[in-house]
Design a protein around this motif. Sequence first.
Motif, PDB file in Angstrom:
ATOM      1  N   LEU A  96       0.467   0.762  13.589  1.00  7.69           N
ATOM      2  CA  LEU A  96      -0.245   0.887  12.314  1.00  7.69           C
ATOM      3  C   LEU A  96      -0.930   2.240  12.184  1.00  7.69           C
ATOM      4  O   LEU A  96      -1.016   2.805  11.087  1.00  7.69           O
ATOM      5  N   SER A  97      -1.416   2.787  13.302  1.00 11.90           N
ATOM      6  CA  SER A  97      -2.120   4.064  13.198  1.00 11.90           C
ATOM      7  C   SER A  97      -1.137   5.185  12.820  1.00 11.90           C
ATOM      8  O   SER A  97      -1.469   6.073  12.035  1.00 11.90           O
ATOM      9  N   SER A 130       0.827  -1.201   0.000  1.00  9.72           N
ATOM     10  CA  SER A 130       0.000   0.000   0.000  1.00  9.72           C
ATOM     11  C   SER A 130       0.868   1.259   0.000  1.00  9.72           C
ATOM     12  O   SER A 130       2.065   1.215   0.308  1.00  9.72           O
ATOM     13  N   ALA A 133       0.571   3.485   2.149  1.00 12.30           N
ATOM     14  CA  ALA A 133       0.946   3.672   3.546  1.00 12.30           C
ATOM     15  C   ALA A 133       2.249   2.935   3.849  1.00 12.30           C
ATOM     16  O   ALA A 133       3.181   3.511   4.421  1.00 12.30           O
ATOM     17  N   SER A 134       2.319   1.671   3.441  1.00 13.86           N
ATOM     18  CA  SER A 134       3.542   0.914   3.707  1.00 13.86           C
ATOM     19  C   SER A 134       4.728   1.575   3.024  1.00 13.86           C
ATOM     20  O   SER A 134       5.823   1.647   3.590  1.00 13.86           O
ATOM     21  N   ALA A 160       0.976   8.522   6.173  1.00 13.67           N
ATOM     22  CA  ALA A 160       0.606   8.388   4.758  1.00 13.67           C
ATOM     23  C   ALA A 160      -0.410   9.452   4.385  1.00 13.67           C
ATOM     24  O   ALA A 160      -0.298  10.093   3.334  1.00 13.67           O
ATOM     25  N   LEU A 161      -1.397   9.677   5.253  1.00 14.98           N
ATOM     26  CA  LEU A 161      -2.421  10.674   4.946  1.00 14.98           C
ATOM     27  C   LEU A 161      -1.805  12.056   4.815  1.00 14.98           C
ATOM     28  O   LEU A 161      -2.162  12.827   3.914  1.00 14.98           O
ATOM     29  N   GLY A 175      -6.967   6.555  -1.469  1.00 11.17           N
ATOM     30  CA  GLY A 175      -6.678   6.360  -0.057  1.00 11.17           C
ATOM     31  C   GLY A 175      -5.329   5.721   0.178  1.00 11.17           C
ATOM     32  O   GLY A 175      -4.684   5.264  -0.758  1.00 11.17           O
ATOM     33  N   PRO A 176      -4.899   5.692   1.444  1.00 15.49           N
ATOM     34  CA  PRO A 176      -3.557   5.197   1.739  1.00 15.49           C
ATOM     35  C   PRO A 176      -3.405   3.683   1.581  1.00 15.49           C
ATOM     36  O   PRO A 176      -2.285   3.179   1.590  1.00 15.49           O
ATOM     37  N   ASN A 177      -4.521   2.960   1.443  1.00 15.27           N
ATOM     38  CA  ASN A 177      -4.389   1.507   1.332  1.00 15.27           C
ATOM     39  C   ASN A 177      -4.293   1.017  -0.102  1.00 15.27           C
ATOM     40  O   ASN A 177      -4.216  -0.178  -0.356  1.00 15.27           O
ATOM     41  N   LYS A 184      -0.536   5.083   9.162  1.00 14.87           N
ATOM     42  CA  LYS A 184      -1.648   5.612   8.392  1.00 14.87           C
ATOM     43  C   LYS A 184      -1.643   7.146   8.420  1.00 14.87           C
ATOM     44  O   LYS A 184      -1.819   7.801   7.391  1.00 14.87           O
ATOM     45  N   GLU A 185      -1.413   7.686   9.622  1.00 17.57           N
ATOM     46  CA  GLU A 185      -1.371   9.146   9.747  1.00 17.57           C
ATOM     47  C   GLU A 185      -0.312   9.745   8.830  1.00 17.57           C
ATOM     48  O   GLU A 185      -0.555  10.721   8.127  1.00 17.57           O
TER      49      GLU A 185
END
Lengths: 319, 507, 367
Positions: free
Chosen positions: B376-377, B353, B355-356, B383-384, B396-398, B380-381
């Motif tokens: 993980l949170s 993703s 995000a990764s 990445a956003l 989206g980040p995924n 995600k943050e």
Amino acid sequence: MNNSILVVVLASAVTYGTPLLYSALGELVAERSGVLNLGVEGMMLVGAVMGFWAVQTIPGPGPLVLIIAVCVAAIAAGLMALIHAFLVITLRANQIVSGLALTIFAGAGGLSSYLGNDLNLADAPAKHAFGAFFPHSMQTLPVVGPIFFEQNALVFVAWLFVGGVAFYLARTRPGLNLKAVGEAPAAADAMGINVTRTRYIHTVVGGAFAGIGGATFSLAITPQWVDGLTQGAGWIAIALVIFAFWRPALCLVGAYFFGAFAGLPFTLQARGVTVAPELFQALPYVMTILVLVTVSAAGARRRLGAPGALGTPYVREER
Amino acid sequence: MPAVSLHGITKRFPGVVANDGVDFEAAEGEVHALLGENGAGKSTLSNILTGLYRPDEGSVELYGERVEFDSPRDALNAGICMVHQHFRLVPPFTVAENVILGDTRGESGRFLVHPRHIERRVAELGERYRIAVDPRARVWQLSLGEQQRVEILKALYREAKILILDEPTAVLTPQEAESLFITLRAMAAEGRTVIFISHKLHEVTAVADRVTVLRGGKTVATVDTAESTTQSLASLMVGREVDVATRVPREITIGGPVLELAGVGATGDRGAEALHDVTMTVRSGEIVAVAGVAGNGQRELAEAITGMRPTTAGTITVDGKPLKGGDAREAIHAGVAHVPEDRLHTGVAPSLSIASNTVLKSYRGAQIAHGPLLRLSAIKERALSLITNYDVRTSGPNVPARQLSGGNLQKVVLGREFSGEPRVLIAASPTRGLDVSAIETVHRYLREGATGGMGIVLISEDLDEILALADRIVVMYEGRIVGELDAETATKDALGLLMAGVTEPVA
Amino acid sequence: MIRVERRLEQPRWLSLAVPIGSLIVAFVVMTGVLLVTGHDPATTFRRLFDSAFLGSAELNATFVSATPLLFTGLCAAVAFRMQLFNIGGEGQLYVGAIFAAAAALLVSGVPGVVAIPLMIAAGALGGALFALIPAVLRAFLKTNEIIVSLMLNYVAALVLNYLIFDSLSYWRDTSSPEAKVFPQGKPLPDAASWPLSHIGGLELPFGLLLGIVIAGVVWVLYSRTRFGFEVQVIGDSPRAATYAGMRTRRKILAVMALSGAIAGIGGASQDGDVRHLLDARGLSAAGYGYAGIVVAALARYNPFAVVLVAFLLGGIQNAGYTLQGADFPSGLVGVMQGLILFCALGGELLIRHRIRFERRRPAESVA
């Protein structure tokens, strides 16, 4: 003289090397097209059982029946290879997993056992079998007698196969196309060579060769049907292709070399020498690993004959 | 009657319409350029013409006859040959074997192969068209320029009537490109049709008789080169008035050295020496461009600095601290950021993703990891915020990274690399394959990075890009630095000679 | 004309629907095979199902069959996730069994709480060490791990054979005259027998529970840790991993060792749960390692799915043993497993790609 240990070992090397040679040539042809088929053992067993079935069922004069039986073995094993071909070429499945699946499906405890059981082939003596090809008088000749003249027709046909495959690869246009498909499928495709068809044909033909290899067991060496008859010869054949750097002539040498290890324990045992048979049986595997290590350690020219696209599916229209 | 004519060609791929009702015509005996930005549909169109793809709609005519190609073989039989950007050669084969591969006519069409005859014929052709290559050489031993000659020889051997070349000059020096143009003109003079695909305007005006411009998968116009200028072609290509690669003035405050190479050597993938005694210094706030023809050690240079390739000699010093070398983690910690050449398979893990990929280098750090566990949170943050700050167009980040367009992917890579607050940035071909607006964005980020005090090494084969961005230019040839020029005063001719390895002053 | 295109997005439901669909298709094909060869499919499947899953005795036997598959399945899944094709689970299981048996024999006399952990540790160590051979070759010389691990399976099988049949090794029973004529392994001490957990009339082997715990650990490791993140990146793009400063070599060694250790614990479980001696013939006849690859592939390398699939295939295997006999088609189990895997492999394409059927000629445009 003909009982000297060297002669006996050489003779058994040729005998046990022959099924390896057929199967390894088949695998070589498939791998040269870029398709790795780890299902050799399974294809050999299906070839062995169907060849034996043909000999037991088809009426007619011995030589003719045997020829038909070999063809039946080749076709049966070719059909097995076709499953693999469909999965890995058309459906782009992982070649390793698919090959193993083929061995589980077709091998000992799978289809070959199923067929052997359903067709009632076990424990029956063969109605026809490949015997010595040359007259008895020649078999008693010193040295060449046992090594050469006592051998059956399949041994000599295998030589034709080696020559044929070598010539095909080196000198013919389909052979050139085959190598191109195995090395650089995108280049072959751009030059108008049908990659899919080339791979299908050579995978199936490779399977057919393995079938003949299996039939060599059930029609010449044993000759009968026993569950799991090939005892891992298919895996040695795969090793042999690497050992021979994907070259047919080296396959011949390697097959007899590995064949010697298969026969040696029995020969030694018969002479009262007790050496653990496992030691010899393990040698082909260990040597193949050593060859692989040497080749990879050689670094820059690392491939030494391994087809560039071995194991990878070819997809044209993907972005 | 045109040699080639395409009508209303439409070709869709999952998620994109690559060609949308394209019309195209090329006459016998002309060099016809197909001009467009990356992603305008040039490659797709040529792949349709060579039978590699089948159009979803539309028709192809050759010399007035409707044709349908089911495979590349049909196109070859119809006399169409293509020189792809990534050569379609079999590396372990000889030149001669490559030339006859798949040819089914006459001499080479027989079942048996006799290489000697073919070798002679290949040698003759090479001499006649001034593109000689040893027919017995193995292709993997040849330089990229020589490999391109093999591709052209394949077409000549087959007596192709229509030759398509996809971005052929990327692997050539300006002088080699000139020589290629002469060969192409000679082929056209014999009545062949040469279709020349490019996004470089000056090449198109130099070699082509006519130009068809594609934009966003559609035909924009077909014009005579004699009646057009690079400016007019550029606005057709991009759809608005643009400055063609001009220098943007920038506040330059050059500080102390942040990257110093002294006598650096390295070996290439084949084990041969790829870098020899490379010495250069990059100071804080400046953009140093490394120019050169592809394959002259630029990739190895980038990899050596970023620790992806071990060095065999010399020292690399970042911000005053010498590196052991050959360790990417060490380089990252020392403050070296890297925008790699192959952004899809090196710059990101394509199936993972966004995000990764945002934390590809920082996952070890305390903000992302909690001991061995990942937060993980936090991933995600991060990445956003990257998606917002760098205006990455995605749902989206995924989303797997491979689904991003080239420009958005490069934004992810740049955003991630800048987030590490690096001292040095190595940018290798950072705009290759991007469209004009994405190129502008990337250039802007690079300028901002330098203004912010980073030392930037820009490795590029695009001289326009180099002249527009760089403060200094070093030229690499066969693994050595053969010259250094001030970007303000450098000319393409001077660079071209250095790129060809000519270091003596020319009278 | 059939066209295959990569899916832009992979719907979640597909990754459940496809394996189930694969199973159904495999059963349909199997029905055909049975019909052609003159067996009654309904009866055959009924008996298969009955003796695999109906009744507590049957289920207990299925648990026993599923245990080794769970370990070898995890062994394959752990490595395949990183595109490291360890197909040496077979050999690693043997070596684990050899090591665990040695541990049990060495400490005979100690209570189970000491013996059993020792066996597990020894089995893990044996499997890991054996897996490190292909791992080291791969990491330092780039030798193909597929072929090396495959070849080593045979070497391990021959070593196993040698220890019991062709030598007077430490593992071989030489206590009585019969044992000398009919070679077999030395019985392990009672303390080395792994306990059974009784849950509502069902008997769960300790190895099965251990395997489930390991599956959970693997899941956490692969989805929640830095280690797992690195495995994902390396598996997807080794160049990106190098670029990001990941130590690919170490990771190859670690993942292979982990993979081998899991298979080795499987070998220990064979010693402790089932055979209570080093059973050379029984282990090599079973082919757990290869079946484990089937399990892993069918489970799409997801550790929890491995548990389910191992149970399912364990049931089929168990039924195959139970029903072996003149009136039950022999070889059925292999054919079934092969077919299921073929279908699963084919189904994988459906998850990653969309198949479009087109007319031979594309739509003509108006001239």
